[in-house]
Design a protein around this motif. Structure first.
Motif, short mmCIF file in Angstrom:
data_model
loop_
_atom_site.label_atom_id
_atom_site.label_comp_id
_atom_site.label_asym_id
_atom_site.label_seq_id
_atom_site.Cartn_x
_atom_site.Cartn_y
_atom_site.Cartn_z
N LYS A 1 22.58 34.69 37.71
CA LYS A 1 23.61 34.72 36.65
C LYS A 1 24.16 36.13 36.53
O LYS A 1 24.00 36.81 35.53
CB LYS A 1 23.02 34.26 35.33
N ASP B 1 17.20 36.79 35.73
CA ASP B 1 17.73 35.71 36.56
C ASP B 1 19.01 36.24 37.20
O ASP B 1 20.11 36.14 36.64
CB ASP B 1 18.03 34.49 35.71
N THR C 1 11.98 40.04 35.89
CA THR C 1 12.18 38.92 34.97
C THR C 1 13.61 38.40 34.91
O THR C 1 13.85 37.30 34.40
CB THR C 1 11.75 39.33 33.55
#
Length: 369
Positions: A358, A355, A353
């Protein structure tokens, strides 16, 4: 003058070497790639470049490691690298030898007394360096210098750094994983409580990273202390605790080191070992709790292989995090530590899950404020 901790480009390095091309060795550490080059006949210096994609989670107090080394030389501190100045740029001298870790990797964790005695002498010299003796420029705020006996305040500043420079900036990416592992904002409150009521001790210079890879044994059997970039001013007992935490001595040798340290530093500067028997176990526990957030971030990111989960490395990551959380359960007040299977599943869910475009970062320039 400038410093070589964040050195010039390789072409500039080549220009400074005696024939424009001599680079003898290249070493890759966790944070840096270090090149050893010849400047003049029999003069070897080292240049370090930060490795790409490496997280910097450590508090830095001094602006320039080389300036600090020059200061230490002026104070007649033994067994630290020399500094060579070339065209107004400082370069550290290269110490011939092997790290204590490499030299004794095949033995037990025990370190021969001939080396521990030299380490104790290093502690004796450091504890004599009062804050007002340091000329090297510091990034530390005025609050860092307000009370040179405030051991609780010293640890509070380390907690604030971890909370504001590591935890909060990386919370968007790791909030779910932190929660599943049982750590969060309340961990900092519990960590503060774990070191409440420490005895007051006079501040001195701390190396703050005295582990086996930062200790070079030269051909004559002498110990040299390298990598002073994490040096700071603070409680001398914290320096001992960090050393014991990183060295992982056998239990009996750890006890002897602590006892000998108290004797040596107390003779060197009265009050430096005040209350050490009560405070050392608490600061050692603090070290275990202090490292949890950085360890979780680093271990989890190491499982990412350009977007794919490293399933072969997953069991090892789970074992490592389980060990880290168990060690930190006391100072962080963890009522229940998830088992290895639960940790592995949490890592899989996080990777699915998160990202990862980043990725977390820490502003090195502001990390000592």
């Amino acid at each position: 003058m400038t410093s070589a901790s964040l050195p010039d480009s390789p072409s500039r390095i080549a220009e400074l070497s005696v024939d424009g091309s001599v680079v003898r060795d290249t070493f890759t550490g966790y944070h840096h790639v270090t090149r050893v080059l010849r400047y003049e006949d029999r003069i070897w210096v080292k240049c370090r470049e930060p490795r790409a994609q490496i997280l910097w989670f450590d508090r830095r107090c001094f602006t320039s490691e080389e300036e600090l080394l020059l200061n230490l030389r002026e104070l007649e501190i033994e067994r630290v690298p020399g500094v060579v100045t070339i065209d107004r740029t400082h370069f550290q001298g290269f110490i011939e030898g092997r790290t204590l870790g490499v030299r004794h990797w095949w033995q037990s964790r025990r370190v021969p007394e001939v080396f521990t005695d030299q380490l104790l002498e290093t502690f004796r010299q450091l504890v004599q360096i009062r804050p007002d003796m340091l000329k090297a420029q510091r990034r530390c705020t005025t609050e860092d210098r307000s009370d040179d006996y405030d051991t609780e305040g010293f640890l509070e500043r380390l907690i604030v750094f971890m909370e504001e420079q590591v935890y909060t900036p990386n919370l968007p990416l790791f909030h779910g994983l932190f929660g599943e592992l049982g750590i969060g904002e309340e961990s900092f409150t519990r960590l503060r409580k774990s070191v409440y009521g420490l005895k007051r001790r006079p501040f001195s210079l701390l190396h703050a990273d005295l582990h086996r890879e930062n200790l070079i044994v030269d051909p004559q059997g002498r110990i040299w202390v390298i990598d002073w970039e994490l040096a700071m001013v603070g409680d001398p007992l914290y320096d001992l605790a960090t050393h014991l935490y990183l060295m992982k001595f056998p239990e009996l040798q750890e006890r002897r080191m602590a006892q000998e340290w108290s004797r040596v530093v107390e003779r060197a500067r009265r009050g430096s070992s005040h209350g050490w028997e009560d405070d050392l176990p608490r600061i050692l526990a603090f070290k275990k709790g202090q490292s949890v957030f950085t360890d979780v971030i680093r271990v989890s990111l190491q499982l990412d292989r350009r977007g794919d989960l490293d399933r072969a490395g997953l069991p090892f990551a789970a074992v490592r995090l389980h060990r880290i959380l168990l060690a930190a359960a006391g100072p962080l007040g963890l009522e229940a530590v998830p088992n290895r299977s639960q940790i592995a599943k949490a890592l899989v869910r996080w990777h699915r899950t998160a990202d990862l475009g980043k990725r977390p970062t820490v502003d090195v320039a502001s990390s000592a404020s």
